[in-house]
Each structure stands twice: as C-alpha cells, then as structure tokens.
Scaffold this motif. Structure first.
Motif, mmCIF file in Angstrom:
data_model
loop_
_atom_site.group_PDB
_atom_site.id
_atom_site.type_symbol
_atom_site.label_atom_id
_atom_site.label_comp_id
_atom_site.label_asym_id
_atom_site.label_seq_id
_atom_site.Cartn_x
_atom_site.Cartn_y
_atom_site.Cartn_z
ATOM 1 N N HIS A 116 48.448 31.122 0.244
ATOM 2 C CA HIS A 116 47.909 29.812 -0.125
ATOM 3 C C HIS A 116 49.014 28.772 -0.255
ATOM 4 C CE1 HIS A 116 43.795 31.141 -0.690
ATOM 5 N NE2 HIS A 116 44.301 32.243 -1.248
ATOM 6 N N ARG A 117 50.194 29.242 -0.562
ATOM 7 C CA ARG A 117 51.335 28.337 -0.678
ATOM 8 C C ARG A 117 52.602 29.144 -0.448
ATOM 9 N NH1 ARG A 117 52.038 23.594 -4.874
ATOM 10 N NH2 ARG A 117 49.959 23.317 -4.052
ATOM 11 N N VAL A 118 53.474 28.657 0.417
ATOM 12 C CA VAL A 118 54.769 29.298 0.673
ATOM 13 C C VAL A 118 55.826 28.196 0.571
ATOM 14 C CG1 VAL A 118 56.186 30.607 2.293
ATOM 15 C CG2 VAL A 118 53.725 31.033 2.176
ATOM 16 N N GLU A 119 56.492 28.119 -0.568
ATOM 17 C CA GLU A 119 57.472 27.059 -0.803
ATOM 18 C C GLU A 119 58.913 27.552 -0.741
ATOM 19 O OE1 GLU A 119 56.530 25.162 -4.492
ATOM 20 O OE2 GLU A 119 54.743 24.172 -3.654
ATOM 21 N N ARG A 120 59.088 28.842 -0.946
ATOM 22 C CA ARG A 120 60.448 29.364 -0.915
ATOM 23 C C ARG A 120 60.930 29.409 0.522
ATOM 24 N NH1 ARG A 120 61.163 34.638 -3.852
ATOM 25 N NH2 ARG A 120 59.499 35.286 -2.491
ATOM 26 N N ALA A 121 62.222 29.195 0.717
ATOM 27 C CA ALA A 121 62.797 29.147 2.064
ATOM 28 C C ALA A 121 63.057 30.556 2.589
ATOM 29 C CB ALA A 121 64.100 28.366 2.042
ATOM 30 N N TYR A 122 62.707 30.758 3.864
ATOM 31 C CA TYR A 122 62.946 32.028 4.539
ATOM 32 C C TYR A 122 63.619 31.741 5.865
ATOM 33 C CZ TYR A 122 59.681 33.850 1.141
ATOM 34 O OH TYR A 122 59.072 34.199 -0.037
ATOM 35 N N GLY A 123 64.403 32.685 6.325
ATOM 36 C CA GLY A 123 65.062 32.530 7.611
ATOM 37 C C GLY A 123 66.538 32.864 7.499
ATOM 38 N N THR A 124 67.324 32.229 8.363
ATOM 39 C CA THR A 124 68.764 32.489 8.420
ATOM 40 C C THR A 124 69.500 31.530 7.506
ATOM 41 O OG1 THR A 124 68.563 33.227 10.703
ATOM 42 C CG2 THR A 124 70.758 32.618 9.953
ATOM 43 N N LEU A 125 70.293 32.089 6.620
ATOM 44 C CA LEU A 125 71.155 31.294 5.754
ATOM 45 C C LEU A 125 72.557 31.380 6.337
ATOM 46 C CD1 LEU A 125 69.326 33.267 3.397
ATOM 47 C CD2 LEU A 125 69.836 31.072 2.378
ATOM 48 N N ILE A 126 73.190 30.230 6.552
ATOM 49 C CA ILE A 126 74.523 30.255 7.166
ATOM 50 C C ILE A 126 75.393 29.149 6.597
ATOM 51 C CG2 ILE A 126 73.800 28.843 9.129
ATOM 52 C CD1 ILE A 126 75.726 30.625 10.840
ATOM 53 N N ARG A 127 76.665 29.508 6.342
ATOM 54 C CA ARG A 127 77.677 28.538 5.919
ATOM 55 C C ARG A 127 78.968 28.890 6.637
ATOM 56 N NH1 ARG A 127 76.792 24.978 1.370
ATOM 57 N NH2 ARG A 127 78.772 24.083 2.006
ATOM 58 N N THR A 128 79.664 27.846 7.084
ATOM 59 C CA THR A 128 80.947 28.015 7.755
ATOM 60 C C THR A 128 81.981 27.182 7.010
ATOM 61 O OG1 THR A 128 79.853 28.359 9.871
ATOM 62 C CG2 THR A 128 82.168 27.760 9.943
ATOM 63 N N PHE A 129 83.150 27.771 6.782
ATOM 64 C CA PHE A 129 84.212 27.110 6.035
ATOM 65 C C PHE A 129 85.498 27.089 6.855
ATOM 66 C CE2 PHE A 129 81.393 29.376 3.179
ATOM 67 C CZ PHE A 129 80.983 28.377 2.313
ATOM 68 N N SER A 130 86.170 25.934 6.883
ATOM 69 C CA SER A 130 87.506 25.852 7.472
ATOM 70 C C SER A 130 88.495 26.179 6.361
ATOM 71 C CB SER A 130 87.774 24.440 7.999
ATOM 72 O OG SER A 130 86.932 24.163 9.081
ATOM 73 N N VAL A 131 89.292 27.200 6.576
ATOM 74 C CA VAL A 131 90.223 27.671 5.552
ATOM 75 C C VAL A 131 91.647 27.352 5.990
ATOM 76 C CG1 VAL A 131 91.006 29.698 4.272
ATOM 77 C CG2 VAL A 131 88.606 29.510 4.943
ATOM 78 N N PRO A 132 92.423 26.654 5.151
ATOM 79 C CA PRO A 132 93.805 26.327 5.518
ATOM 80 C C PRO A 132 94.629 27.584 5.786
ATOM 81 C CG PRO A 132 93.120 25.091 3.585
ATOM 82 C CD PRO A 132 92.047 26.103 3.853
#
Length: 166
Positions: free
Chosen positions: A83-99
């Motif tokens: 009846h309601r789907v509010e939570r996020a589903y799928g691919t979670l991705i983060r990319t970081f540039s590291v010195p």
C-alpha cells in the motif's frame, strides 16, 4: 582534507535524479549519507547502509579512488499487496577521491548494525618522524617533521612536543 573533485557535483546530481525518478530498470542509484573524519592516523569514513547485508557490500580501491557499493533488496512476495513503499531500495554507491598521502592498500572495513566504517591509514611516506639534529658532533635533541607538507616552511616540534620555528 579531501581534494576538490569536479565530477562529484555531477555524480550527486545524477544520484538525486535517479532517486527522484528511478532508473529505467526499476532500481534507483542511491547515495548513502557519510561522515568523513581525519586524525593523525588517517581517514575514517562512516556510511549508513540500513537494511543491507554484509555480503551485498563491495569496496574497491584503485588509483586514489575508493568506491563503496551495496544493494538494498526489496522483498516482493506473492500474495502480498504493498500500500505504501517509502523506503529506498536499489544500488547504494559512493565514490571518494583520496589524496595520495593515504594508503588505499591498507583499508580496513567494519560493518555493524547497518553502519559501515572504513579506516584509511596514512602512507608510510606521510607519517611524522623524529629526526635527531646534530651540531658539532653532539645531539641537540630530536624534532618531529611532518612529511605530509610540501617543501618550504615546515612545522617541527622539539623532544618535549613544543613547536619550533624554522
């Protein structure tokens, strides 16, 4: 301190658009929230990945880039009406540039109660070292030089930890 990444804004915009409209295949690319802290030992990145199983997390480190990708799956059982789907589903991705002063070959990852903590130590070349200064053949005390600073004026400390001007 993280270096400026000109593509980060574009990536974040793409992730917001994916979140708002979803991707064509029905799964969205999501950007999990992150805290980034730095201390003498290195970087600590803490990401929220609620509802993700440890086996669904991939961490890749290559060319001064650290990427975290995880999958949050939606359980679509037959005979059940959503009846309601509010939570996020799928691919979670983060990319970081590291010195380069951090060693991506020694990243440590810990996942506990939906929180992923990554520790990226400083490289050996960027560690502070104590160097003895001799004058006329006698040791005048040791000073700690910060190897992570560029050439020019460097902060140093004497053996008692007091700052020495050079």
């Amino acid at each position: 301190m993280m270096r400026f990444d000109p593509f980060r804004d574009i990536e974040e915009l793409t992730q917001r658009m994916d979140r708002a409209f979803g991707q064509g295949n029905g799964t969205a690319r999501l950007s999990p929230p992150v805290d980034v802290h730095e201390d003498e030992s290195g970087l600590e990145l803490t990401l929220d990945l609620p509802g993700v199983q440890p086996q669904d997390i991939q961490i890749e480190a290559e060319s001064q880039t650290l990427t975290v990708q995880a999958e949050r799956k939606y359980d679509r059982s037959e005979g059940r009406t959503a009846h309601r789907v509010e939570r996020a589903y799928g691919t979670l991705i983060r990319t970081f540039s590291v010195p380069p002063k951090y060693d991506l070959g020694k990243v440590e990852a810990n996942f506990d109660h939906g929180t992923l903590t990554l520790r990226v130590p400083r490289s050996e070349a960027a560690q502070k070292r104590s160097i003895s200064v001799r004058s006329g053949g006698q040791d005048t005390g040791s000073r700690t030089l910060d190897a992570g600073k560029s050439s020019g004026t460097q902060d140093s400390k004497d053996k008692d930890g007091k700052k020495v001007n050079q």
